[in-house]
Design an enzyme around this catalytic site. Sequence first.
Site, mmCIF file in Angstrom:
data_model
loop_
_atom_site.group_PDB
_atom_site.id
_atom_site.type_symbol
_atom_site.label_atom_id
_atom_site.label_comp_id
_atom_site.label_asym_id
_atom_site.label_seq_id
_atom_site.Cartn_x
_atom_site.Cartn_y
_atom_site.Cartn_z
ATOM 1 N N CYS A 117 0.830 -1.208 0.000
ATOM 2 C CA CYS A 117 0.000 0.000 0.000
ATOM 3 C C CYS A 117 0.866 1.260 0.000
ATOM 4 C CB CYS A 117 -0.919 0.010 1.215
ATOM 5 S SG CYS A 117 -1.871 1.537 1.384
ATOM 6 N N CYS B 182 0.409 3.687 3.347
ATOM 7 C CA CYS B 182 0.887 3.315 4.670
ATOM 8 C C CYS B 182 2.202 4.045 4.963
ATOM 9 C CB CYS B 182 1.099 1.801 4.746
ATOM 10 S SG CYS B 182 -0.432 0.852 4.877
ATOM 11 N N HIS C 270 -3.885 0.814 8.243
ATOM 12 C CA HIS C 270 -4.400 0.375 6.941
ATOM 13 C C HIS C 270 -5.783 -0.255 7.049
ATOM 14 C CE1 HIS C 270 -4.081 -1.065 2.757
ATOM 15 N NE2 HIS C 270 -4.699 -2.151 3.208
ATOM 16 N N ASN D 267 -14.269 8.565 -1.446
ATOM 17 C CA ASN D 267 -14.852 7.383 -2.058
ATOM 18 C C ASN D 267 -14.508 6.196 -1.168
ATOM 19 O OD1 ASN D 267 -15.562 8.930 -4.343
ATOM 20 N ND2 ASN D 267 -13.574 8.547 -5.294
ATOM 21 N N HIS E 291 -6.677 1.802 1.627
ATOM 22 C CA HIS E 291 -6.291 2.537 2.831
ATOM 23 C C HIS E 291 -7.269 3.690 3.060
ATOM 24 C CE1 HIS E 291 -2.908 3.601 5.650
ATOM 25 N NE2 HIS E 291 -3.647 4.706 5.710
ATOM 26 N N HIS F 112 -8.745 6.957 3.090
ATOM 27 C CA HIS F 112 -8.278 8.221 2.536
ATOM 28 C C HIS F 112 -9.396 8.902 1.753
ATOM 29 C CE1 HIS F 112 -8.047 5.858 -1.164
ATOM 30 N NE2 HIS F 112 -7.882 6.983 -1.838
ATOM 31 N N GLN G 198 -9.959 12.653 -1.009
ATOM 32 C CA GLN G 198 -9.263 13.485 -1.985
ATOM 33 C C GLN G 198 -9.800 14.918 -1.948
ATOM 34 O OE1 GLN G 198 -8.490 11.533 -5.930
ATOM 35 N NE2 GLN G 198 -9.859 9.953 -5.126
#
Length: 363
Positions: free
Chosen positions: A70, A73, A135, A175, A186, A188, A190
């Site tokens: 990933c 991470c 994660h 998303n 992971h 997150h 945007q």
Amino acid sequence: MITTRRELADGREILYFDADPGVARTATDTRDLPRTHTHSQRRFDPLLSEWVVIASHRQTRTFLPPADLCPLCPSTPHRSTEIPESDYQVAVFENRFPSLSADHAELPDTVTGSPLTPLRDGFGRCEVVCFTSIHDSSFAELDSRRARLVLDVWAHRSAELGELDGIGQVFCFENHGEEIGVTLSHPHGQIYAYPFVTPRVAKIAENVARYRKSHDANLFGDLLAAERAAESRVVAANEEWTAFVPPFARWPYEVQLYPHRRVADLPDLDEAQRDGFAALYLDVLRRFAHRFDTPMPYIAAWNQAPTPKSGVPRADWWLHLQLFSIRRAAGKLKYLAGSESGMSVFISDTTPETVAAELREVR
């Protein structure tokens, strides 16, 4: 909130955000990466009067890597990632595969062979926001202190990106879930800083202005007041925010979160509103996570006012968050088929009142 700015090996910016002072963020990106130079373009659709962004370089972006590879991470002595530190609270960095780029390109005024299609470079900025270094987690699993930190980060980035010349709107979003199209698992989100005002916000702004002229009132405020009074579609609320299923919901499961006191954008939220949001949002996300046997895929989309430089009026804009899922029942997804994709006419498989009642019952 403590902010630390660093630079990645290819020249992209990374920022670390910590709730408490005393944390030193000094790690260096040791990867051998070429300087990033990405170019996208935007083409204007004269039929719909909307911009379309062309970003073909994104075809090569990382797609669902295993957990041990990933890129979001923390880095380890044996593997360097997009985040050089060995741990972090919230990290934000420029996307390596951005839809919009700060690099300008020389382009003709129109698309070759199509004089009715104006052409511009895809100026803007795209950032990745990592909510936690863990994660195997999710936003719904954060505590209220971390959720509040993420909100402060959204506000920080919205204020800074909104000051850039040529930016018309800042869009913070998450998303969540492979069914939505997530390419990195992971936790997150945007942030997109657009060089124009998006069609959704432009249309809402027009309708809000029309409502002000005809009713001498705020359309957002009247909608919120009606839902709070009716109560039938309210999912949860506290002193600062109300979360309700809109009576005109397009998505099978859709909740909108409104602050009780109007603000135009995330930077305008005061301390009480920020604390209130963190608590209520986690409540609603956990209802989404436990409505079915498996957590619902979702999109969380902040609807902020256009930037002051956009030229679009901000005086009546009311910040709100739209949270929605494509899951319509256990094991069933809502697909945007002919009517939705072809004509932009949504046909709902659920009723807002029933969905609100179902979510209220989730514990």
